[in-house]
Design a protein around this motif. Structure first.
Motif, PDB file in Angstrom:
ATOM      1  N   GLN A   1       0.820  -1.216   0.000  1.00  0.00           N
ATOM      2  CA  GLN A   1       0.000   0.000   0.000  1.00  0.00           C
ATOM      3  C   GLN A   1       0.855   1.268   0.000  1.00  0.00           C
ATOM      4  N   LYS A   2       2.131   1.089   0.327  1.00  0.00           N
ATOM      5  CA  LYS A   2       3.042   2.230   0.344  1.00  0.00           C
ATOM      6  C   LYS A   2       3.972   2.238  -0.862  1.00  0.00           C
ATOM      7  N   GLY A   3       3.666   1.378  -1.860  1.00  0.00           N
ATOM      8  CA  GLY A   3       4.490   1.330  -3.053  1.00  0.00           C
ATOM      9  C   GLY A   3       5.273   0.036  -3.158  1.00  0.00           C
ATOM     10  N   ILE A   4       6.154  -0.033  -4.160  1.00  0.00           N
ATOM     11  CA  ILE A   4       6.941  -1.236  -4.388  1.00  0.00           C
ATOM     12  C   ILE A   4       8.093  -1.313  -3.390  1.00  0.00           C
ATOM     13  N   LYS A   5       8.228  -2.492  -2.753  1.00  0.00           N
ATOM     14  CA  LYS A   5       9.332  -2.716  -1.823  1.00  0.00           C
ATOM     15  C   LYS A   5      10.150  -3.903  -2.317  1.00  0.00           C
ATOM     16  N   THR A   6      11.471  -3.732  -2.404  1.00  0.00           N
ATOM     17  CA  THR A   6      12.363  -4.804  -2.816  1.00  0.00           C
ATOM     18  C   THR A   6      12.946  -5.481  -1.578  1.00  0.00           C
ATOM     19  N   ILE A   7      12.835  -6.816  -1.534  1.00  0.00           N
ATOM     20  CA  ILE A   7      13.235  -7.586  -0.360  1.00  0.00           C
ATOM     21  C   ILE A   7      14.264  -8.631  -0.764  1.00  0.00           C
ATOM     22  N   GLU A   8      15.319  -8.776   0.025  1.00  0.00           N
ATOM     23  CA  GLU A   8      16.273  -9.864  -0.195  1.00  0.00           C
ATOM     24  C   GLU A   8      15.551 -11.190   0.016  1.00  0.00           C
ATOM     25  N   ASN A   9      15.884 -12.159  -0.835  1.00  0.00           N
ATOM     26  CA  ASN A   9      15.115 -13.399  -0.783  1.00  0.00           C
ATOM     27  C   ASN A   9      15.909 -14.577  -1.352  1.00  0.00           C
ATOM     28  N   ASP A  10      15.773 -15.726  -0.676  1.00  0.00           N
ATOM     29  CA  ASP A  10      16.406 -16.961  -1.148  1.00  0.00           C
ATOM     30  C   ASP A  10      15.401 -17.935  -1.764  1.00  0.00           C
ATOM     31  N   PHE A  11      14.191 -18.003  -1.175  1.00  0.00           N
ATOM     32  CA  PHE A  11      13.169 -18.943  -1.654  1.00  0.00           C
ATOM     33  C   PHE A  11      11.782 -18.322  -1.545  1.00  0.00           C
ATOM     34  N   VAL A  12      10.902 -18.765  -2.451  1.00  0.00           N
ATOM     35  CA  VAL A  12       9.503 -18.341  -2.429  1.00  0.00           C
ATOM     36  C   VAL A  12       8.608 -19.574  -2.395  1.00  0.00           C
ATOM     37  N   LEU A  13       7.715 -19.597  -1.420  1.00  0.00           N
ATOM     38  CA  LEU A  13       6.664 -20.619  -1.360  1.00  0.00           C
ATOM     39  C   LEU A  13       5.351 -19.949  -1.727  1.00  0.00           C
ATOM     40  N   ALA A  14       4.819 -20.263  -2.887  1.00  0.00           N
ATOM     41  CA  ALA A  14       3.546 -19.680  -3.330  1.00  0.00           C
ATOM     42  C   ALA A  14       2.431 -20.668  -3.012  1.00  0.00           C
ATOM     43  N   LEU A  15       1.894 -20.558  -1.812  1.00  0.00           N
ATOM     44  CA  LEU A  15       0.885 -21.513  -1.336  1.00  0.00           C
ATOM     45  C   LEU A  15      -0.491 -20.865  -1.434  1.00  0.00           C
ATOM     46  N   ILE A  16      -0.966 -20.732  -2.662  1.00  0.00           N
ATOM     47  CA  ILE A  16      -2.208 -19.996  -2.920  1.00  0.00           C
ATOM     48  C   ILE A  16      -3.319 -20.903  -3.442  1.00  0.00           C
ATOM     49  N   GLY A  17      -3.185 -22.189  -3.178  1.00  0.00           N
ATOM     50  CA  GLY A  17      -4.270 -23.097  -3.511  1.00  0.00           C
ATOM     51  C   GLY A  17      -4.029 -23.904  -4.774  1.00  0.00           C
ATOM     52  N   TYR A  18      -4.981 -24.795  -5.032  1.00  0.00           N
ATOM     53  CA  TYR A  18      -4.866 -25.749  -6.130  1.00  0.00           C
ATOM     54  C   TYR A  18      -6.220 -25.867  -6.823  1.00  0.00           C
TER      55      TYR A  18
END
Length: 318
Positions: free
Chosen positions: A231-248
């Motif tokens: 809501q405050k704009g684009i934020k860039t975050i350091e990251n090693d892995f992403v788990l996209a657990l948004i359903g099936y």
């Protein structure tokens, strides 16, 4: 020619096999993986929301150490049902194609061909994940399935989602030493999160142990960072892995190829008779969570195990 071919060897597919066997109908269960493949692919530490008696099929007692059984206990329960009843279950045999002639359905798998009078689809929905549809989602650091928290120890982990799978993963991975950031599209933790888990995740967020971005979405994934639209704009975050657990979701293409019509709304609910479970294609039945289309939260083992008797009774009447 078989009376029934059951596609899917999960709890409901097994229940259908048991019912067909009791009524002395010839049948076969086809499972593309191991026994109860979906449960096998659940997180290793998963605990069911339902109590053990509500997961029982065919009145076979399910005894667990706690009221709400673990994944391991469920695997053993359903395996013993299969072996003790010598069910006609073919494992690691994926259905490739189903065609209908005037007198039969013809099923081609990775191993054999079968002909039958009726088909029961008990394939569930766990095989096709919903996707983010963003740049970088194809990177190896991104997965839509969560298995073991140990893998993420000491890593910067972003988890997308607000329901049980995402919240369980966030808590487990944080406790194994991951730096966890939750990214949630809505304004709060999902309303269907298990009641004994909700206070835990809220407390971890409030104390700052787990970072959360509400009303936010990942917009791009790169090898060592992600962009999050907040809501405050684009934020860039350091990251090693992403788990996209948004359903099936179920395989809608497969259903449509069989001639099964889907509702025109976002639910994409397959057409079937609620008293018999037969679809608009005569001789093809639905069993289990596949009945809900995109509304996968409406059907569970406990409220769809009755489908087995409904289907077999209808086949016998015919």
């Amino acid at each position: 020619m078989l009376d029934i071919v059951i596609v899917g060897g999960g709890p409901i597919g097994i229940a259908c096999g048991l019912e067909a066997q009791k009524k002395e109908l010839s049948y076969i269960i086809l499972e593309k993986g191991p026994i109860v493949n979906s449960i096998y692919n659940y997180p290793v530490n998963m605990q069911f929301f339902s109590s053990s008696e509500r997961l029982e099929i065919d009145d076979i007692p399910f005894i667990s150490k706690e009221a709400k059984p673990s994944r391991t206990e469920a695997l053993e329960y359903y395996r013993r049902i299969v072996t003790s009843n010598t069910l006609n279950l073919k494992l690691f045999e994926k259905v490739i194609e189903i065609n209908k002639s005037e007198s039969a359905f013809h099923i081609q798998t990775t191993k054999a061909s079968y002909a039958c009078k009726n088909v029961v689809l008990a394939t569930g929905f766990y095989d096709i994940p919903n996707t983010l549809e963003i740049k970088g989602e194809e990177l190896p650091k991104v997965t839509h399935y969560y298995k073991d928290p140990h893998f993420y120890a000491g890593q910067k982990l972003a988890i997308v989602g607000a329901s049980n799978s995402a919240i369980d993963a966030a808590l487990e991975c944080w406790r194994k030493g991951a730096e966890v950031t939750l990214i949630i599209r809505g304004s709060e933790i999902g309303k269907r999160v298990k009641y004994w888990v909700r206070p835990d995740i809220i407390n971890r967020i409030e104390e700052g142990s787990i970072k959360v971005y509400y009303n936010s979405n990942i917009t791009e994934i790169r090898p060592f960072e992600i962009d999050v639209e907040t809501q405050k704009g684009i934020k860039t975050i350091e990251n090693d892995f992403v788990l996209a657990l948004i359903g099936y979701k179920p395989s809608f293409n497969f259903l449509e190829q069989l001639g099964i019509t889907l509702s025109k709304d976002n639910a994409k609910k397959p057409t079937y008779n609620e008293e018999t479970m037969e679809t608009n294609v005569k001789g093809i039945y639905l069993a289990g969570v596949i009945c809900g289309g995109m509304e996968t939260h409406k059907w569970f083992i406990e409220n769809s195990r009755i489908h087995a008797k409904m289907i077999v009774e209808d086949i016998i009447v015919k």
